[in-house]
Design a protein around this motif. Sequence first.
Motif, PDB file in Angstrom:
ATOM      1  N   TRP A  45     -17.805 -23.909  10.582  1.00 45.73           N
ATOM      2  CA  TRP A  45     -18.414 -25.189  10.249  1.00 45.73           C
ATOM      3  C   TRP A  45     -17.943 -25.666   8.878  1.00 45.73           C
ATOM      4  O   TRP A  45     -17.846 -24.865   7.926  1.00 45.73           O
ATOM      5  N   THR A  46     -17.695 -26.955   8.745  1.00 43.26           N
ATOM      6  CA  THR A  46     -17.211 -27.681   7.560  1.00 43.26           C
ATOM      7  C   THR A  46     -15.791 -27.287   7.174  1.00 43.26           C
ATOM      8  O   THR A  46     -15.279 -27.777   6.165  1.00 43.26           O
ATOM      9  N   ASP A  48     -11.557 -26.229   8.600  1.00 43.58           N
ATOM     10  CA  ASP A  48     -10.577 -26.728   9.561  1.00 43.58           C
ATOM     11  C   ASP A  48      -9.461 -25.709   9.690  1.00 43.58           C
ATOM     12  O   ASP A  48      -9.543 -24.597   9.146  1.00 43.58           O
ATOM     13  N   ASP A  69      -7.876 -28.102  14.844  1.00 42.91           N
ATOM     14  CA  ASP A  69      -9.073 -28.653  14.210  1.00 42.91           C
ATOM     15  C   ASP A  69     -10.043 -28.983  15.341  1.00 42.91           C
ATOM     16  O   ASP A  69      -9.698 -29.765  16.241  1.00 42.91           O
ATOM     17  N   PHE A  73     -13.768 -32.394  13.262  1.00 45.48           N
ATOM     18  CA  PHE A  73     -13.593 -31.628  12.030  1.00 45.48           C
ATOM     19  C   PHE A  73     -12.170 -31.795  11.523  1.00 45.48           C
ATOM     20  O   PHE A  73     -11.248 -32.082  12.300  1.00 45.48           O
ATOM     21  N   GLY A  74     -11.982 -31.581  10.221  1.00 39.13           N
ATOM     22  CA  GLY A  74     -10.648 -31.685   9.667  1.00 39.13           C
ATOM     23  C   GLY A  74     -10.061 -33.063   9.935  1.00 39.13           C
ATOM     24  O   GLY A  74     -10.658 -34.082   9.636  1.00 39.13           O
ATOM     25  N   ARG A 164     -22.110 -32.229   0.106  1.00 41.44           N
ATOM     26  CA  ARG A 164     -20.988 -31.364  -0.261  1.00 41.44           C
ATOM     27  C   ARG A 164     -21.288 -30.586  -1.537  1.00 41.44           C
ATOM     28  O   ARG A 164     -20.933 -29.413  -1.653  1.00 41.44           O
ATOM     29  N   MET A 189     -10.968 -28.397   2.030  1.00 38.90           N
ATOM     30  CA  MET A 189     -11.525 -28.439   3.381  1.00 38.90           C
ATOM     31  C   MET A 189     -12.916 -29.044   3.384  1.00 38.90           C
ATOM     32  O   MET A 189     -13.242 -29.871   4.251  1.00 38.90           O
ATOM     33  N   ILE A 190     -13.760 -28.643   2.439  1.00 47.17           N
ATOM     34  CA  ILE A 190     -15.117 -29.202   2.385  1.00 47.17           C
ATOM     35  C   ILE A 190     -15.058 -30.699   2.085  1.00 47.17           C
ATOM     36  O   ILE A 190     -15.819 -31.495   2.654  1.00 47.17           O
ATOM     37  N   ARG A 192     -12.728 -32.641   3.010  1.00 45.87           N
ATOM     38  CA  ARG A 192     -12.162 -33.282   4.202  1.00 45.87           C
ATOM     39  C   ARG A 192     -13.140 -33.318   5.367  1.00 45.87           C
ATOM     40  O   ARG A 192     -12.956 -34.092   6.312  1.00 45.87           O
ATOM     41  N   TYR A 193     -14.172 -32.498   5.325  1.00 44.47           N
ATOM     42  CA  TYR A 193     -15.137 -32.418   6.419  1.00 44.47           C
ATOM     43  C   TYR A 193     -15.813 -33.774   6.620  1.00 44.47           C
ATOM     44  O   TYR A 193     -16.486 -34.274   5.722  1.00 44.47           O
TER      45      TYR A 193
END
Length: 285
Positions: A45-46, A48, A69, A73-74, A164, A189-190, A192-193
């Motif tokens: 989760w969160t 990718d 992904d 997500f991602g 975030r 990544m976070i 981009r979530y």
Amino acid sequence: MIQTCGQADELAPAQFRDQYLEIDGAALRYRDDGTGPAVVLIHGWTLDLEMWDLQAAALAYAYRVIRPDRRGFGLSSGDPSLARDVSDLHALCRHLQLERVALLGMSQGARVALQLASESPAMVSCLVLDGPGIGPASGAIGPPDVPHEHYRRLAQTHGMAAFRREWAQHPLTKLRTQSMQARDLLARMIARYPGKDLTDPLPSPPVVTTLGMIRSIAPPVLLIGGALDLDSRKGSAHELLLQLPSAERAEIPDAGHLCNLDNPRAYNSALQNFLDRHAASRSTH
């Protein structure tokens, strides 16, 4: 025996190429690298597919590494849905003409991997569950270590930036490594979530993992996790170890929930050892 993979923590990740597949109204980003028995990596989760960069760099010497992904997500479009994740993986494997694969599901992705292995046992040569939040007790619902409803309210009332900031302080996202590469990757990544599963009015129906489903899993299973992960996650892995008929466990030292980022050398060694024994002689590509 498959040839030993390179040490990923000593390598710069290869120039992996993004590809996209249109599936039921969503464009799913995926990467497909290397040759050999197929291994499908399912992120948590969160996160990718880029969470697996160091694993792909190591495994692609001897395996065909596929990592999508998940929907929503991602850089994948569409609405997040664990149930759709399973059908998306089926569609991706059909597109890539993969009849048999090794599956690795991390955290929330472990639910997807378990569901697919239960529905299509002939398709799965072996299964790796990384930090699963799944316990056979109490109807196999995960431990309450992620306050999803609180995060939904926070995202809907104060925005994704507030979510975030708070999520970055949660024990499940705490890195033990001092590697700036790993820390920068996690932060990207976070950031981009998309958070559609938090901001949409109604979340998608959950995938229900039952005790019967768990006991039906026939392929060899590796339960892998960090020695410094939450007690709830280590407890889930222990319960699964007792219930799965063909399971073994690997604990990664000096690592928390994101153990593939905290200690990639030990993680890759344990993963490759398991795949060499169970994926190489069972998968087709």
